[in-house]
Design a protein around this motif. Structure first.
Motif, PDB file in Angstrom:
ATOM      1  N   LYS A  98       1.416 -24.402 -62.138  1.00  0.00           N
ATOM      2  CA  LYS A  98       2.424 -23.835 -63.034  1.00  0.00           C
ATOM      3  C   LYS A  98       3.837 -23.899 -62.447  1.00  0.00           C
ATOM      4  O   LYS A  98       4.814 -24.167 -63.157  1.00  0.00           O
ATOM      5  CB  LYS A  98       2.038 -22.382 -63.317  1.00  0.00           C
ATOM      6  N   GLY A 135      -1.959 -21.876 -64.938  1.00  0.00           N
ATOM      7  CA  GLY A 135      -1.093 -21.920 -66.113  1.00  0.00           C
ATOM      8  C   GLY A 135      -1.668 -22.762 -67.240  1.00  0.00           C
ATOM      9  O   GLY A 135      -1.004 -23.645 -67.781  1.00  0.00           O
ATOM     10  N   ARG A 136      -2.892 -22.469 -67.642  1.00  0.00           N
ATOM     11  CA  ARG A 136      -3.579 -23.323 -68.628  1.00  0.00           C
ATOM     12  C   ARG A 136      -2.889 -23.349 -69.991  1.00  0.00           C
ATOM     13  O   ARG A 136      -3.057 -24.293 -70.749  1.00  0.00           O
ATOM     14  CB  ARG A 136      -5.036 -22.881 -68.756  1.00  0.00           C
ATOM     15  N   ARG A 137      -2.111 -22.331 -70.301  1.00  0.00           N
ATOM     16  CA  ARG A 137      -1.397 -22.323 -71.584  1.00  0.00           C
ATOM     17  C   ARG A 137      -0.220 -23.296 -71.600  1.00  0.00           C
ATOM     18  O   ARG A 137       0.431 -23.457 -72.626  1.00  0.00           O
ATOM     19  CB  ARG A 137      -0.923 -20.898 -71.907  1.00  0.00           C
ATOM     20  N   LEU A 138       0.045 -23.922 -70.456  1.00  0.00           N
ATOM     21  CA  LEU A 138       1.130 -24.902 -70.382  1.00  0.00           C
ATOM     22  C   LEU A 138       0.605 -26.339 -70.333  1.00  0.00           C
ATOM     23  O   LEU A 138       1.338 -27.258 -69.966  1.00  0.00           O
ATOM     24  CB  LEU A 138       2.004 -24.633 -69.153  1.00  0.00           C
ATOM     25  N   ASP A 174       7.837 -19.867 -73.894  1.00  0.00           N
ATOM     26  CA  ASP A 174       8.532 -19.379 -72.706  1.00  0.00           C
ATOM     27  C   ASP A 174       9.211 -20.532 -71.967  1.00  0.00           C
ATOM     28  O   ASP A 174      10.321 -20.380 -71.446  1.00  0.00           O
ATOM     29  CB  ASP A 174       7.557 -18.705 -71.747  1.00  0.00           C
ATOM     30  N   ASP A 199       4.833 -18.296 -69.417  1.00  0.00           N
ATOM     31  CA  ASP A 199       3.385 -18.278 -69.612  1.00  0.00           C
ATOM     32  C   ASP A 199       2.917 -19.352 -70.590  1.00  0.00           C
ATOM     33  O   ASP A 199       1.776 -19.798 -70.522  1.00  0.00           O
ATOM     34  CB  ASP A 199       2.933 -16.913 -70.143  1.00  0.00           C
ATOM     35  N   ASN A 200       3.793 -19.740 -71.523  1.00  0.00           N
ATOM     36  CA  ASN A 200       3.388 -20.663 -72.584  1.00  0.00           C
ATOM     37  C   ASN A 200       4.555 -21.584 -72.931  1.00  0.00           C
ATOM     38  O   ASN A 200       5.629 -21.504 -72.323  1.00  0.00           O
ATOM     39  CB  ASN A 200       2.894 -19.885 -73.802  1.00  0.00           C
ATOM     40  N   HIS A 201       4.369 -22.420 -73.912  1.00  0.00           N
ATOM     41  CA  HIS A 201       5.395 -23.405 -74.237  1.00  0.00           C
ATOM     42  C   HIS A 201       6.648 -22.778 -74.836  1.00  0.00           C
ATOM     43  O   HIS A 201       7.763 -23.288 -74.634  1.00  0.00           O
ATOM     44  CB  HIS A 201       4.814 -24.476 -75.165  1.00  0.00           C
TER      45      HIS A 201
END
Length: 250
Positions: free
Chosen positions: A23, A11-14, A239, A235-237
């Motif tokens: 994640k 979950g690198r986008r987080l 979300d 998936d991201n902040h």
């Protein structure tokens, strides 16, 4: 029937949360302390709500964080946990991750992605849909307006799932697969073989590509519409913010 959670992803986008956590352990309710809850917490609570007393968790990236919380999670939710290691979690996609759980699947599972915030009504819907020879049942959102990134599904009333992929026009889809599946023991062997074929073809493929492989082989996969339900794949902040809003309603 046991629970199964795929929690090996980075979950690198987080980031920065996922600099030190997988994640599935990103906080959704509260930031820290005894009242904080993660995606994994919410999923285990759902399992407990529908009477599931045992679950397997596939771990990989930052797996030590899950090991450290294992006993506390067992006490909190009354669900006995088995951890399954994905040795390629940072290299390969989740078709391999689900294949790693092939022995657990033999018991029959409700599979939940480790990044899907959803209410226990989803598990209840899947359990209510059992029977009639169904072996794999996907939780399907047929209400949401779809875009390019969603895992879209085309179904046939007589034949079940015909196509599952992100790579289709949204208007063609029956609905979106939300990342929760009921898998009966009788599907375990064929699913494991389809997953192996899938990641051997391309290690970056999704387990949903394994489902598509099954469909190509003539295996019937069914769906259960979840109705008007608030859920989100984180998936991201953006979300994550949505997940925090939703989780407070459960």
């Amino acid at each position: 029937m046991i629970g199964l959670v795929l929690a090996a992803g980075a979950g690198r986008r987080l980031r920065p949360y996922t600099d030190t956590l997988p994640k599935a352990l990103v906080p959704v309710i509260g930031e820290e302390g005894p009242d904080a809850r993660t995606v994994l917490d919410l999923t285990l609570a759902n399992f407990a709500e529908v009477g599931i007393a045992e679950a397997a968790i596939v771990v990989g990236y930052r797996k030590e964080a899950v090991h450290e919380r294992r006993e506390a999670l067992e006490r909190r939710y009354g669900v006995r946990l088995t951890l399954i290691e994905n040795d390629k979690a940072e290299e390969w996609n989740n078709a391999y991750s689900l294949w790693c759980a092939r022995e657990a699947i033999r018991e029959g599972v409700i599979l939940a992605n480790g990044d899907t915030v959803h209410p226990p009504s989803v598990e209840e819907t899947l359990l209510a849909a059992r029977g009639g020879g169904k072996k794999i049942i996907l939780a399907l959102d047929t209400v949401k307006d779809l875009a390019d990134e969603e895992m879209k599904v085309i179904t046939d009333p007589e034949k079940g799932v015909q196509r599952i992929t992100k790579l289709m026009e949204p208007a063609e889809a029956t609905g979106e697969y939300i990342g929760v599946t009921l898998i009966e023991p009788g599907a375990a062997e064929e699913l494991a073989d389809a997953l192996r074929t899938t990641f051997q073809r391309d290690p970056q493929l999704y387990y949903e590509d394994g489902y598509q492989e099954l469909v190509h082989r003539g295996f019937r996969i069914d769906t259960a519409p979840i109705g008007t339900v608030s859920w989100v794949e984180i998936d991201n902040h953006a979300d994550l913010a949505r997940g925090r809003e939703i989780a407070c309603r459960y």
